[in-house]
Design a protein around this motif. Structure first.
Motif, PDB file in Angstrom:
ATOM      1  N   PHE A   1       0.830  -1.209   0.000  1.00  7.65           N
ATOM      2  CA  PHE A   1       0.000   0.000   0.000  1.00  7.65           C
ATOM      3  C   PHE A   1       0.869   1.265   0.000  1.00  7.65           C
ATOM      4  O   PHE A   1       0.546   2.255  -0.664  1.00  7.65           O
ATOM      5  N   ALA A   2       1.984   1.238   0.757  1.00  8.35           N
ATOM      6  CA  ALA A   2       2.881   2.397   0.803  1.00  8.35           C
ATOM      7  C   ALA A   2       3.537   2.629  -0.565  1.00  8.35           C
ATOM      8  O   ALA A   2       3.620   3.770  -1.056  1.00  8.35           O
ATOM      9  N   GLU A   3       3.990   1.552  -1.194  1.00  6.93           N
ATOM     10  CA  GLU A   3       4.639   1.669  -2.513  1.00  6.93           C
ATOM     11  C   GLU A   3       3.637   2.068  -3.591  1.00  6.93           C
ATOM     12  O   GLU A   3       3.977   2.814  -4.518  1.00  6.93           O
ATOM     13  N   THR A   4       2.403   1.585  -3.466  1.00  7.98           N
ATOM     14  CA  THR A   4       1.357   1.949  -4.431  1.00  7.98           C
ATOM     15  C   THR A   4       1.111   3.449  -4.403  1.00  7.98           C
ATOM     16  O   THR A   4       0.974   4.090  -5.451  1.00  7.98           O
ATOM     17  N   MET A   5       1.071   4.031  -3.205  1.00  6.57           N
ATOM     18  CA  MET A   5       0.829   5.474  -3.096  1.00  6.57           C
ATOM     19  C   MET A   5       2.031   6.272  -3.617  1.00  6.57           C
ATOM     20  O   MET A   5       1.874   7.316  -4.249  1.00  6.57           O
ATOM     21  N   ALA A   6       3.236   5.762  -3.383  1.00  9.38           N
ATOM     22  CA  ALA A   6       4.440   6.505  -3.768  1.00  9.38           C
ATOM     23  C   ALA A   6       4.787   6.354  -5.239  1.00  9.38           C
ATOM     24  O   ALA A   6       5.325   7.300  -5.852  1.00  9.38           O
ATOM     25  N   ASN A   7       4.454   5.201  -5.828  1.00 13.03           N
ATOM     26  CA  ASN A   7       5.011   4.884  -7.153  1.00 13.03           C
ATOM     27  C   ASN A   7       3.996   4.755  -8.278  1.00 13.03           C
ATOM     28  O   ASN A   7       4.385   4.481  -9.421  1.00 13.03           O
ATOM     29  N   THR A   8       2.693   4.878  -8.009  1.00  9.25           N
ATOM     30  CA  THR A   8       1.708   4.772  -9.096  1.00  9.25           C
ATOM     31  C   THR A   8       1.046   6.128  -9.328  1.00  9.25           C
ATOM     32  O   THR A   8       0.954   6.964  -8.414  1.00  9.25           O
ATOM     33  N   GLU A   9       0.578   6.328 -10.522  1.00  3.39           N
ATOM     34  CA  GLU A   9      -0.061   7.605 -10.874  1.00  3.39           C
ATOM     35  C   GLU A   9      -1.313   7.834 -10.037  1.00  3.39           C
ATOM     36  O   GLU A   9      -1.540   8.933  -9.518  1.00  3.39           O
ATOM     37  N   GLU A  10      -2.143   6.781  -9.897  1.00  6.19           N
ATOM     38  CA  GLU A  10      -3.368   6.918  -9.093  1.00  6.19           C
ATOM     39  C   GLU A  10      -3.028   7.166  -7.623  1.00  6.19           C
ATOM     40  O   GLU A  10      -3.667   7.994  -6.959  1.00  6.19           O
ATOM     41  N   GLY A  11      -2.024   6.460  -7.124  1.00  2.63           N
ATOM     42  CA  GLY A  11      -1.629   6.628  -5.724  1.00  2.63           C
ATOM     43  C   GLY A  11      -1.177   8.035  -5.423  1.00  2.63           C
ATOM     44  O   GLY A  11      -1.523   8.619  -4.377  1.00  2.63           O
ATOM     45  N   GLN A  12      -0.430   8.640  -6.366  1.00  2.00           N
ATOM     46  CA  GLN A  12       0.073   9.998  -6.157  1.00  2.00           C
ATOM     47  C   GLN A  12      -1.036  11.037  -6.304  1.00  2.00           C
ATOM     48  O   GLN A  12      -1.158  11.949  -5.485  1.00  2.00           O
ATOM     49  N   SER A  13      -1.864  10.883  -7.336  1.00  2.00           N
ATOM     50  CA  SER A  13      -2.885  11.901  -7.624  1.00  2.00           C
ATOM     51  C   SER A  13      -4.062  11.841  -6.659  1.00  2.00           C
ATOM     52  O   SER A  13      -4.685  12.865  -6.374  1.00  2.00           O
ATOM     53  N   VAL A  14      -4.343  10.645  -6.137  1.00  5.91           N
ATOM     54  CA  VAL A  14      -5.490  10.504  -5.232  1.00  5.91           C
ATOM     55  C   VAL A  14      -5.049  10.378  -3.776  1.00  5.91           C
ATOM     56  O   VAL A  14      -5.428  11.193  -2.919  1.00  5.91           O
ATOM     57  N   GLY A  15      -4.223   9.363  -3.479  1.00  6.93           N
ATOM     58  CA  GLY A  15      -3.824   9.116  -2.095  1.00  6.93           C
ATOM     59  C   GLY A  15      -2.942  10.199  -1.529  1.00  6.93           C
ATOM     60  O   GLY A  15      -3.258  10.808  -0.484  1.00  6.93           O
ATOM     61  N   GLN A  16      -1.822  10.501  -2.212  1.00  6.71           N
ATOM     62  CA  GLN A  16      -0.914  11.531  -1.713  1.00  6.71           C
ATOM     63  C   GLN A  16      -1.588  12.889  -1.642  1.00  6.71           C
ATOM     64  O   GLN A  16      -1.390  13.652  -0.698  1.00  6.71           O
ATOM     65  N   SER A  17      -2.400  13.195  -2.643  1.00  4.62           N
ATOM     66  CA  SER A  17      -3.099  14.492  -2.675  1.00  4.62           C
ATOM     67  C   SER A  17      -3.989  14.661  -1.447  1.00  4.62           C
ATOM     68  O   SER A  17      -4.057  15.739  -0.847  1.00  4.62           O
ATOM     69  N   TYR A  18      -4.690  13.575  -1.074  1.00  7.36           N
ATOM     70  CA  TYR A  18      -5.557  13.653   0.107  1.00  7.36           C
ATOM     71  C   TYR A  18      -4.745  13.981   1.362  1.00  7.36           C
ATOM     72  O   TYR A  18      -5.108  14.869   2.136  1.00  7.36           O
ATOM     73  N   PHE A  19      -3.643  13.256   1.566  1.00 12.92           N
ATOM     74  CA  PHE A  19      -2.842  13.481   2.770  1.00 12.92           C
ATOM     75  C   PHE A  19      -2.205  14.871   2.774  1.00 12.92           C
ATOM     76  O   PHE A  19      -2.087  15.506   3.827  1.00 12.92           O
ATOM     77  N   ILE A  20      -1.811  15.351   1.587  1.00  7.54           N
ATOM     78  CA  ILE A  20      -1.231  16.696   1.502  1.00  7.54           C
ATOM     79  C   ILE A  20      -2.289  17.744   1.841  1.00  7.54           C
ATOM     80  O   ILE A  20      -2.013  18.724   2.556  1.00  7.54           O
ATOM     81  N   GLU A  21      -3.520  17.531   1.356  1.00  5.56           N
ATOM     82  CA  GLU A  21      -4.624  18.448   1.688  1.00  5.56           C
ATOM     83  C   GLU A  21      -4.887  18.473   3.189  1.00  5.56           C
ATOM     84  O   GLU A  21      -5.250  19.501   3.757  1.00  5.56           O
ATOM     85  N   ARG A  22      -4.704  17.297   3.837  1.00  4.93           N
ATOM     86  CA  ARG A  22      -4.883  17.245   5.295  1.00  4.93           C
ATOM     87  C   ARG A  22      -3.709  17.867   6.039  1.00  4.93           C
ATOM     88  O   ARG A  22      -3.739  17.994   7.255  1.00  4.93           O
ATOM     89  N   GLY A  23      -2.679  18.239   5.288  1.00  7.04           N
ATOM     90  CA  GLY A  23      -1.528  18.886   5.924  1.00  7.04           C
ATOM     91  C   GLY A  23      -0.486  17.920   6.453  1.00  7.04           C
ATOM     92  O   GLY A  23       0.402  18.306   7.212  1.00  7.04           O
TER      93      GLY A  23
END
Length: 642
Positions: free
Chosen positions: A124-146
């Motif tokens: 799950f950690a690698e999916t968020m870091a290394n896939t397009e969907e993981g970065q645009s959806v997962g990482q974006s959410y956490f960044i929005e949460r600060g």
């Protein structure tokens, strides 16, 4: 297999105080450390740790062992996995081959679950870091949460692709069977062997045990779907019981111990936000109702809890039951409510860590003030509601085990609500009396009770108890003294200057004797083999032995329940120590063992009398006479009477 020299390196490096201190808040008492036992529920500490001997022992439930055994028992790990855990803690390299599918099958289910859940967390950690969907959806959410990158890594946050079976395909390709994936709660298997990922299109919050191993996952949906729940969690498994764990305990345990206080919040994001702002002594009940097991887990590290509530009044009232549970576990509880519309996560993002801490400090209230102020607005001038509030407060006070604390809170309620304190005390006594009566009835019926009559005995301990019931007291004394004092010098040869140890004497004098109790025979033979190989066996060899029976009995020998007070010396009353009298004790012990052996030989000869011929009878009686003569001499030496 882990090489034996590596095993010894790990055991020697593992400091018992450091290891136990990771899970339990220890306090110094004399040469030992004490705490409430993490293996059974208790209010008065009976759990002892001896830094000098490298062992722990609970005099309440009987559990004991070394650092390795502690990790095995508390975390439910196998012997090899506990070694790996300690090796990782002390940065000791363990050379192992990678596990294969066959290795996985051969592991027991619990070990397999730990392995597959660790794989899932990394996926799950690698999916968020290394896939397009993981970065645009997962990482974006956490960044929005600060959330910062450091916070994401600290809590090992991740993302599950919005796909029906992407995870299961990768996991099976990595060698994991669908059976273990389903048992871990990572997939579901439908009719026709259709395998579907449990977590899809969600950000992932791994839930760790106290040792830091992922044991479950919480997952938040990001897209709008009225039919889908906002959060889904892993189902209960062999290693995950949601009533026994709190989110963030691994990351927070040291901070809780240092602050001597634990902040309790509701959600995953509350925990991550507070940690990121520098407030690390915080855990979450993960949206479930607080349980006694969760409170006991926190109590390992501190006796103080501060409950941080959202500003929602309805939610606060629904959560008040948790305060009673905290009180029942003899913990000190305070409560803080944030302004309407704010939860700990949103409030700390508004004001920052320093202002947040200041707010908590200025607004925290003990449970009496909190419950009273919360309820008085609803009570108004209604006498019946006021009586109900008083009864509710008294009921909460009766849950406090400490009578002094109860007395203080009775006084506070009496002052706040202008009522006679004696009325409150009498009402409280009635509630306590009713509880005790009901509890006793349940115990009599065999239904159990609120208070357990005695700590549960493990199957392993029961086996040891049954073994030792049949043992020979003198054999135990012999083997115990070998283990504890074998290296002590009891005599010095004046001509050669050579030291003679207790082991020299005992092994020489008992070489022709057979130890009949199996457990003591095994320990005796282990000691003797090591001794004959030119080594000096230490007590640690037995207190850290892989055989749990050997380890348990060695720890019990090393852990006397009572110690001689130093005050005797203060009044010039000098009591000789056992080790100072080893010469005399060992001599008499050997005599007693020989006496028992000879008595058994006499008994065996007498049993032959009935079937013996006249010629054999005369031989038997002569042998009996000689042996009785030796027995008499030994008895005279011991000062006993035959």
């Amino acid at each position: 297999m882990i090489p034996q020299d590596t095993v010894q390196q790990i055991i020697q490096a593992a400091d018992i105080v450091e290891v136990v201190g990771e899970f339990v808040s220890l306090k110094k008492r004399g040469a030992s450390m004490i705490a409430c036992c993490p293996f059974h529920n208790e209010k008065t500490p009976s759990f002892n740790v001896s830094p000098s001997k490298g062992i722990y022992k609970c005099f309440g439930c009987g559990k004991g062992g070394d650092s390795l055994r502690f990790v095995m028992d508390l975390e439910g790990l196998s012997y090899p996995d506990a070694l790996r855990w300690l090796a990782k803690k002390y940065n000791i390299e363990v050379k192992e081959r990678e596990f294969t599918d066959q290795d996985l099958i051969s592991q027991n289910e619990k070990e397999s679950l730990f392995i597959v859940l660790e794989y899932a967390q990394q996926y799950f950690a690698e999916t968020m870091a290394n896939t397009e969907e993981g970065q645009s959806v997962g990482q974006s959410y956490f960044i929005e949460r600060g959330f910062s990158k450091a916070a994401i890594e600290k809590f090992q946050l991740g993302y599950a692709l919005d796909s029906r079976n992407e995870f299961v395909k990768k996991a099976e390709k990595a060698g994991f069977s669908s059976d273990i994936l389903e048992k871990a709660g990572l997939i579901s298997v439908k009719e026709g062997d259709v395998k579907i990922d449990r977590f899809r299109g969600r950000v992932i919050f791994p839930i760790h045990n106290v040792a830091g191993k992922p044991i479950a996952f919480g997952a938040r949906i990001l897209k709008t779907d009225p039919k889908a729940p906002k959060y889904i969690n892993s189902p209960e498994t062999e290693i995950y019981h949601k009533s026994q764990i709190v989110y963030g305990i691994y990351q927070a345990k040291n901070a809780i111990r240092q602050a001597d206080n634990c902040y309790l919040v509701e959600g995953y994001t509350d925990v991550v936000s507070l940690h990121q702002a520098g407030i690390e002594n915080v855990v979450a009940s993960s949206g479930t109702s607080l349980t006694p097991e969760q409170v006991r887990l926190i109590r390992r590290f501190s006796d103080n809890i501060t409950v941080l509530y959202d500003g929602d009044a309805a939610g606060i009232k629904a959560s008040l039951r948790g305060i009673d549970i905290i009180l029942e576990e003899d913990m000190n509880v305070k409560s803080v409510v944030f302004p309407d519309g704010d939860d700990p996560d949103s409030y700390i993002r508004k004001v920052g860590g320093a202002a947040f801490s200041e707010y908590v400090k200025n607004h925290q209230k003990n449970f009496i003030n909190f419950k009273t102020e919360l309820s008085l607005a609803d009570v108004g001038d209604d006498a019946i509601k006021k009586a109900e509030l008083i009864a509710d407060l008294v009921s909460s006070i009766t849950k406090i085990p400490n009578p002094i604390k109860r007395s203080v809170f009775y006084q506070e309620v009496a002052k706040m609500l202008q009522i006679d304190e004696n009325i409150l005390i009498n009402e409280g006594n009635k509630i306590v009396k009713t509880k005790i009566t009901d509890n006793n009835k349940r115990i009599e019926k065999g239904d159990g009770g609120i208070i357990s009559p005695a700590p549960p005995i493990r199957n392993q301990e029961l086996e040891i108890i049954n073994t030792l019931k049949k043992h020979n007291v003198q054999e135990e004394a012999l083997v115990r003294d070998l283990v504890l004092y074998g290296h002590f010098v009891i005599e010095k040869d004046e001509e050669t200057g050579q030291d003679h140890t207790l082991a020299d004497y005992l092994l020489h004098e008992t070489n022709d004797l057979r130890i009949e109790t199996p457990l003591f025979y095994e320990i005796y033979q282990l000691y003797k083999t090591e001794y004959l190989n030119g080594n000096a066996p230490t007590s640690q060899m037995f207190s850290s032995n892989p055989n749990p029976q050997i380890q348990d009995v060695a720890v019990s020998w090393l852990s006397p329940k009572h110690e001689l007070s130093e005050r005797w010396d203060k009044f010039e009353i000098f009591i000789p120590k056992y080790e100072e009298m080893l010469n005399e004790f060992s001599y008499r012990m050997v005599l007693r063992i020989r006496k028992e052996k000879i008595q058994k030989e006499i008994d065996a000869l007498i049993e032959e009398v009935d079937t013996a011929s006249d010629e054999d009878l005369e031989i038997i009686m002569n042998q009996v006479g000689k042996k009785r003569g030796i027995l008499k001499l030994i008895a005279e030496e011991l000062g006993s009477v035959i």
